[in-house]
Enzyme design. Structure first.
Site, PDB file in Angstrom:
ATOM      1  N   HIS A   1       8.068   7.138 -24.266  1.00  0.00           N
ATOM      2  CA  HIS A   1       8.193   8.299 -25.172  1.00  0.00           C
ATOM      3  C   HIS A   1       7.347   9.481 -24.687  1.00  0.00           C
ATOM      4  CE1 HIS A   1       9.869   5.392 -28.149  1.00  0.00           C
ATOM      5  NE2 HIS A   1       8.934   4.613 -27.642  1.00  0.00           N
TER       6      HIS A   1
ATOM      7  N   SER B   1       5.751  33.524  -7.501  1.00  0.00           N
ATOM      8  CA  SER B   1       6.418  34.390  -8.461  1.00  0.00           C
ATOM      9  C   SER B   1       6.337  35.822  -7.958  1.00  0.00           C
ATOM     10  CB  SER B   1       5.729  34.279  -9.818  1.00  0.00           C
ATOM     11  OG  SER B   1       6.000  35.431 -10.589  1.00  0.00           O
TER      12      SER B   1
ATOM     13  N   LYS C   1       0.954  32.211  -9.572  1.00  0.00           N
ATOM     14  CA  LYS C   1       1.890  31.101  -9.743  1.00  0.00           C
ATOM     15  C   LYS C   1       2.241  30.374  -8.446  1.00  0.00           C
ATOM     16  CE  LYS C   1       4.466  30.275 -12.798  1.00  0.00           C
ATOM     17  NZ  LYS C   1       5.399  30.732 -13.806  1.00  0.00           N
TER      18      LYS C   1
ATOM     19  N   ASN D   1       5.221  27.633  -7.970  1.00  0.00           N
ATOM     20  CA  ASN D   1       6.275  27.013  -8.770  1.00  0.00           C
ATOM     21  C   ASN D   1       6.954  25.848  -8.049  1.00  0.00           C
ATOM     22  OD1 ASN D   1       5.913  28.876 -10.856  1.00  0.00           O
ATOM     23  ND2 ASN D   1       7.271  30.356  -9.863  1.00  0.00           N
TER      24      ASN D   1
ATOM     25  N   GLU E   1      12.961  21.595  -9.364  1.00  0.00           N
ATOM     26  CA  GLU E   1      13.763  22.237 -10.420  1.00  0.00           C
ATOM     27  C   GLU E   1      15.217  22.403  -9.977  1.00  0.00           C
ATOM     28  OE1 GLU E   1      11.414  25.522 -12.762  1.00  0.00           O
ATOM     29  OE2 GLU E   1      10.750  25.518 -10.687  1.00  0.00           O
TER      30      GLU E   1
END
Ligand code: ARG
Length: 474
Positions: free
Chosen positions: A157, A278, A284, A286, A291
């Site tokens: 969970h 970014s 940043k 990333n 993704e």
């Protein structure tokens, strides 16, 4: 009139908008090596059974190989009016070798031809995918070995549940990708079946020898029913199903890499070479690669669902709708292969923050089950033990402490069965190494699993597709 191989019964030229609409050449031109190889085998077979002469077969084959060189070198003119790769090659052959080219299409149709090309293409692809999965599985075993003593929280969970070894976690992915390799190897048995000779749908009146064609093209079996041979796209659906399940595994792993790279987790850091910045926020870094893999997973599912939908209402046998199979198949193939390639390169560059992982496993009562197990060891029934530990957790929460940070006096207040050895029992290493049940996270188990995986990887021929697994089912 015009110049199409099928225009004998037509009295009007095809409207140019129809040519543009029906043409598939920009997509199916990538099948050309298979189309040519298949055509060469077909004319050899025709010569063997005496439908054409050896000299004619020789001329045709020579012309076909010359066209292959033109295509390889990019010196080939494509033209929408010729619809697809099959007609392009045949038209060019006529220019190359003259009238004898008109004999190539004897005892054959584009319907069985395209089925052959697609199967030859996909059998190559499937073997390559199995090889790359082999590479990926090896990367995962290496990572598991490197992290054999890295403790992390295991989750259910997405809540911290029980400590596990990061090596155990990597081996879970090894299992998933091993099943994928088996699925691809299994689908390959049904892809690797030779359909040529079905002709349009009913077979042919010529005395062809399909087994000879199959032998020339290294197919272990020929398809059993001519109608099924040209109507069947199950082999693509199976590949795309296996690809979709494989992409689920990529996507779940990507999701974890993304979470683990966040400031909230800080479990790993992706190498600079495999991350992006970014354009507005200078701080940043990333995780765009995982993704994108997660995103591309949706594309592959889409390809599968589109092909299922395309096929589901088609009457027997070939229907032109089926030309739409190729953009979907190629997209799924290319997407899967690109995800395999980049993951194999990216994973070994991950930096693991062992301290943060360990710290996360130390906070959040991950030893509650073990305290209950301790009580069971002292003769307390599991349900009572569960409730005693529940009270201890509530107490510890109110104190803002972990179970192992309570004093012996506090702990023994919950049960007189609790002795001073409880603290030993609750260390991370102990919790891990007591989970010795088959498949559990104990260090020795994980070590054994790694050794078994290494042995399996060494025994697995790099090309599972070339082994006994690859026998056709017909
Ligand atoms: N380009 C066609 C396809 O991909 C080849 C088969 C065409 N057959 C036909 N009868 N029009 O499906």
């Amino acid at each position: 009139m015009s110049d199409k191989p099928w225009d004998g019964r037509f009295s009007e030229r095809t409207d140019t908008s129809v040519e543009a609409f029906t043409s598939s050449i920009q997509i199916d031109k990538r099948l050309y090596p298979y189309d040519i190889e298949g055509s060469v085998a077909h004319c050899r077979m025709l010569a063997k059974v005496g439908v054409i002469t050896d000299a004619e077969s020789g001329e045709l084959a020579e012309g076909l190989w010359r066209i292959k060189r033109e295509l390889d070198q990019g010196n080939f003119q494509f033209d929408d009016s010729l619809e697809d790769i099959h007609m392009h090659i045949e038209a060019r052959l006529l220019q190359q070798v003259g009238k004898v080219a008109q004999k190539l299409h004897t005892a054959r149709s584009r319907n069985d031809q395209v089925a052959l090309d697609a199967r030859m293409f996909l059998r190559d692809v499937t073997r390559r995918v199995i090889e790359r999965l082999h590479d990926l599985r090896k990367v995962l075993v290496d990572l598991a070995e490197k992290n054999i003593d890295t403790v992390m929280p295991g989750y259910t969970h997405l809540q911290r549940a029980q400590p596990v070894l990061l090596g155990h976690h990597w081996m879970a992915y090894y299992e998933m990708f091993s099943r994928d390799a088996e699925r691809f190897a299994d689908s390959l048995k049904r892809t690797n079946v030779m359909p040529l000779g079905a002709a349009a749908l009913a077979g042919t009146t010529y005395p062809i020898d399909r087994h000879h064609t199959a032998e020339l093209l290294d197919f272990p079996a020929v398809s059993a029913n001519s109608m099924d041979s040209v109507a069947d796209r199950d082999f693509m659906l199976e590949f795309m199903s296996a690809a979709s399940i494989c992409m689920v595994h990529f996507s779940r792993m990507s999701e974890e890499l993304i979470l683990w790279s966040s400031a909230e987790f800080r479990f790993i850091e992706l190498a600079d070479a495999f991350a992006t910045g970014s354009s507005i926020m200078p701080q940043k870094k990333n995780p765009d690669i995982p993704e994108l893999i997660r995103g591309k997973t949706g594309r592959v599912f889409g390809d599968l669902v589109a092909l299922l939908t395309l096929m589901k209402s088609l009457p027997m046998t070939y229907n032109r709708d089926m030309q739409e199979d190729k953009p979907l198949l190629f997209d799924a193939v290319d997407t899967l292969q690109s995800c395999l390639d980049i993951t194999i390169k990216m994973l070994p560059t991950l930096a693991v923050n062992r301290e943060n992982m360990r710290q996360a496993a130390s906070v959040g009562f991950l030893n509650a089950t073990d305290m209950a197990d301790y009580l069971v060891g002292q003769g307390v029934p599991f349900r009572s033990a569960h409730s005693i530990v529940g009270q201890a957790v509530a107490y510890a929460l109110a104190q803002g402490k972990e179970l192992h940070a309570l004093s012996f006096k506090e702990l023994s207040g919950f049960s007189k069965q609790i002795q001073t050895d409880i603290f030993d029992h609750l260390t991370l290493e102990n919790m891990i190494d007591r989970r010795r049940s088959a498949g559990g996270t104990a260090t020795d188990n994980v070590r054994d699993a790694i050794a078994a995986a290494r042995q399996r990887l060494a025994e697995d021929p790099r090309r599972e597709g070339k082994t006994a697994d690859d026998k056709g089912t017909h």
